[in-house]
Scaffold this active site. Structure first.
Site, PDB file in Angstrom:
ATOM      1  N   SER A 143       0.849  -1.189   0.000  1.00  9.60           N
ATOM      2  CA  SER A 143       0.000   0.000   0.000  1.00  9.60           C
ATOM      3  C   SER A 143       0.883   1.236   0.000  1.00  9.60           C
ATOM      4  O   SER A 143       2.059   1.173   0.368  1.00  9.60           O
ATOM      5  CB  SER A 143      -0.879  -0.005   1.265  1.00  9.60           C
ATOM      6  OG  SER A 143      -1.476   1.259   1.492  1.00  9.60           O
ATOM      7  N   TYR A 156      -1.333  -0.695  10.492  1.00  5.17           N
ATOM      8  CA  TYR A 156      -1.356  -0.943   9.053  1.00  5.17           C
ATOM      9  C   TYR A 156      -0.059  -0.451   8.414  1.00  5.17           C
ATOM     10  O   TYR A 156       0.590  -1.183   7.661  1.00  5.17           O
ATOM     11  CB  TYR A 156      -2.566  -0.240   8.436  1.00  5.17           C
ATOM     12  CG  TYR A 156      -2.779  -0.563   6.972  1.00  5.17           C
ATOM     13  CD1 TYR A 156      -3.100  -1.846   6.569  1.00  5.17           C
ATOM     14  CD2 TYR A 156      -2.681   0.426   6.003  1.00  5.17           C
ATOM     15  CE1 TYR A 156      -3.306  -2.150   5.220  1.00  5.17           C
ATOM     16  CE2 TYR A 156      -2.891   0.142   4.664  1.00  5.17           C
ATOM     17  CZ  TYR A 156      -3.206  -1.145   4.281  1.00  5.17           C
ATOM     18  OH  TYR A 156      -3.403  -1.435   2.945  1.00  5.17           O
TER      19      TYR A 156
END
Length: 251
Positions: A143, A156
């Site tokens: 990501s 995350y």
């Protein structure tokens, strides 16, 4: 691209939705036999039926990538049932909002267990079979959060920064054996990633973020995966950063 992967075998984790589902469809459409792993058995079954109905070959291998035995079994079952493993796409992942102070350590562990350690487990299991055949592609889905940390998404970002380091280390480790290792770093993509966020306000905000009109679609990322696998064996696309055109951030 149709037929370009005929004779190849791919394992896709996180295949029940989003980028994993799109990757499975794209790989099958290009001729690969695909093994699909995720926790949602019903969705895996529906995807297998769709691929088979469109003339492809697919099998379901349900499992939780946070469980080492499940992740390892996904690889070994792929080899046992389909004869080899040429492509491993690690798309299983979760997101959770919160920081060091605000989020429980159990939540931190869950995100890191799936996003980082789950990917490590499948990579480790795939190296042996790929070395034996002298080739293979390992593609880890990360990501933009693995490039720029966000205070409200600590676990995350931590998992994705760790994934970047692990992927590059692995690339250096196995490239000499003919195994290509790549990391794909998507920006906002229309998936169900926000559904597991425990904080209602943050869940709504992330849902809006990935649901906006300018967000990418899962198949956009799947096409990047096909590009990685399409190049001659001598070329390793080690990193792809792919963002919505409207995302004009400097980093």
């Amino acid at each position: 691209m149709a037929g370009s992967l005929t004779g190849k075998v791919a394992l896709v984790t996180g295949a029940s939705s989003g980028i994993g589902e799109a990757a499975a469809l794209a790989l099958a459409g290009a001729g690969a036999s695909v093994a699909l792993s995720a926790r949602r058995v019903d969705r895996l079954g529906a995807l297998v039926d769709r691929i088979v109905g469109e003339g492809g070959k697919a099998i379901a291998l349900p499992g939780d990538m946070a469980v080492e035995a499940d992740a390892t079994r996904a690889v070994t079952d792929t080899v046992d049932r389909l004869g080899r493993i040429d492509i491993l796409v690690n798309s299983a992942g979760v997101i959770q909002a919160g920081g060091v102070e605000s989020l429980s350590l159990d939540e931190w562990r869950r995100v890191i267990d799936i996003n980082l350690l789950g990917t490590l487990y499948t990579c480790k299991a795939a190296i042996g079979p790929m070395k034996a055949q002298g080739s293979g592609d390992i593609i880890n889905i990360s990501s933009t959060a693995g490039r720029r940390a966000a205070g409200l998404f600590g676990p995350y970002s931590t998992s994705k920064f760790g994934l970047t380091g692990m992927t590059e280390s692995l690339r250096q480790e196995v490239g000499g054996a003919g195994i290509r290792v790549s990391i794909v770093e998507p920006g906002a993509t229309a998936t169900q990633v926000a559904s597991g966020i425990s904080d209602p306000a943050m869940r709504a905000a992330m849902t809006d973020h990935v649901g906006k009109d300018t967000a990418m679609q899962p198949d956009d990322i799947a096409q990047a995966i096909l590009f990685i696998t399409s190049l001659p064996a001598r070329a390793n696309v080690s990193q792809i950063l792919i963002r919505p055109t409207a995302d004009t951030a400097a980093m």
